[in-house]
Each structure stands twice: as C-alpha cells, then as structure tokens.
Design a protein around this motif. Structure first.
Motif, short mmCIF file in Angstrom:
data_model
loop_
_atom_site.label_atom_id
_atom_site.label_comp_id
_atom_site.label_asym_id
_atom_site.label_seq_id
_atom_site.Cartn_x
_atom_site.Cartn_y
_atom_site.Cartn_z
N HIS A 11 0.85 -1.19 0.00
CA HIS A 11 0.00 0.00 0.00
C HIS A 11 0.89 1.25 0.00
O HIS A 11 1.87 1.31 0.76
CB HIS A 11 -0.90 -0.02 1.24
N LYS A 29 0.40 2.80 3.65
CA LYS A 29 0.34 1.91 4.82
C LYS A 29 1.40 0.81 4.63
O LYS A 29 1.11 -0.23 4.02
CB LYS A 29 -1.05 1.29 4.96
N GLN A 42 2.62 -1.55 6.24
CA GLN A 42 2.38 -2.90 6.75
C GLN A 42 1.29 -3.63 5.96
O GLN A 42 1.02 -4.80 6.22
CB GLN A 42 2.01 -2.85 8.23
N THR A 43 0.66 -2.95 5.00
CA THR A 43 -0.39 -3.58 4.19
C THR A 43 0.21 -4.02 2.86
O THR A 43 0.70 -3.21 2.09
CB THR A 43 -1.56 -2.60 3.95
N ARG A 87 -4.18 -10.59 1.53
CA ARG A 87 -3.74 -9.33 2.12
C ARG A 87 -3.29 -9.55 3.54
O ARG A 87 -3.87 -10.31 4.30
CB ARG A 87 -4.89 -8.32 2.10
N SER A 88 -2.25 -8.80 3.91
CA SER A 88 -1.84 -8.70 5.30
C SER A 88 -1.82 -7.23 5.67
O SER A 88 -1.38 -6.39 4.89
CB SER A 88 -0.43 -9.29 5.50
N ARG A 89 -2.31 -6.92 6.85
CA ARG A 89 -2.30 -5.54 7.34
C ARG A 89 -1.27 -5.34 8.44
O ARG A 89 -1.18 -4.25 9.00
CB ARG A 89 -3.69 -5.15 7.85
N ASP A 90 -0.51 -6.41 8.72
CA ASP A 90 0.49 -6.33 9.79
C ASP A 90 1.87 -6.82 9.32
O ASP A 90 2.60 -7.47 10.05
CB ASP A 90 0.04 -7.10 11.03
#
Length: 172
Positions: free
Chosen positions: A134, A137, A139-140, A164-167
């Motif tokens: 992203h 972002k 971490q996304t 997807r990973s957000r972390d």
C-alpha cells in the motif's frame, strides 16, 4: 552495463531460472538516488548505495533453519533465501522495508535486504509472482499465491484469490 553488478564475485554461481537470467525488479529509494535494489532471477537480491558502482548480495535469511529440505535448484541453502526472486517492493515512508515473493515464499526485510524473515505461514502456497504494498500503509501488502512451477502455475484450487496482510505478513 553496470560492471559492479555484472562482474559481481557471485556472478559465476548465478543459476538462470526457467525464463533465463532476468533482471526483472528494480526498486529505487525515493529519498536517496544513490540507493537501489534489484531482483535477478535466479541470482537473488542485490543492492547498491553508491549509484551502481558497487553491489552487495542481499539474500541472507534471518533464520537459517528455513533452508532445510528444499529440493528445488533455486531453493534456500546455506542460510540464504531462494535466489529465484519473482518480485520485490519497498514500503514508502519506512526506512528500507522490503517485501519479496519468490519460489519459496513471501519474505520481509526491515533492514534493506540484509536479512529476510519468512512471512509465508498462513498463505495457501509458497510460490507466486505478484506482490504489492500500500502506498501509504507500509504494513499492508498483497500477493496472489500460485501452486508452483512444476504444478502449472495457477492459483491453488484453480480459484484466483488475492491475499492481504495488514500487519507486515504476521497474519494473512
């Protein structure tokens, strides 16, 4: 031609992948034009911090135990990631946070590729090409896992799915 890269001491050991020895990923550093990373299939990740005059190999695993039991020629060995890097991206705003997708998983480096952590657990396969981060972002991240080079290179279960990973790859 950048002789610092083409004449790298490791060049004699580079193993062309099925598509040949291809420089397919170029990752610039917007804050420092002297800094650049490249992904070469199947030689690995290389970085320069002096505008291309010299290059460092950046394939080291954070956990050398991840090298065990891989029969593929491009598999991790000797504490290094599988050299057949398929895609690599840099997170904006984060100092040298990189992600890569290769023959043997998805990897994260918080130190400009000096070491890589396997963030594949939770994905349906260890093979793929697409990778994105992203723009605002860091971490996304997104990837589209495939079933492998010898199994047809299509999504597991023949069902396309973007993961997807957000972390930063801790969970998917």
């Amino acid at each position: 031609m950048l002789e610092g890269l083409t004449d790298h001491p490791s060049a004699k050991d580079w193993n062309p992948g099925a598509a040949g020895l291809t420089l397919h990923t170029i990752v610039p550093c917007p804050d420092d034009p002297q800094k650049l990373w490249v992904g070469i299939s199947a030689a690995g990740v290389f970085a320069t911090e002096d505008g291309g005059a010299s290059w460092q190999r950046r394939n080291r695993l954070s956990n050398a135990g991840a090298c065990a039991d891989h029969p593929h020629p491009a598999a991790p060995r000797d504490g290094e990631t599988g050299h057949c890097v398929h895609n690599m991206v840099r997170a904006a705003g984060e100092a040298d946070l990189l992600y890569q997708q290769n023959h043997h998983g998805v990897w994260r480096s918080a130190d400009g590729g000096r070491s890589w952590d396997d963030i594949t657990p939770g994905l349906p396969s260890t093979f793929g090409f697409p990778m994105a981060v992203h723009p605002g972002k860091p971490q996304t991240i997104w990837t589209l896992p495939l079933n492998g080079d010898s199994a047809g290179r299509y999504p597991p279960g023949a069902a396309a799915a973007v993961w997807r990973s957000r972390d930063g790859g801790a969970t998917w």
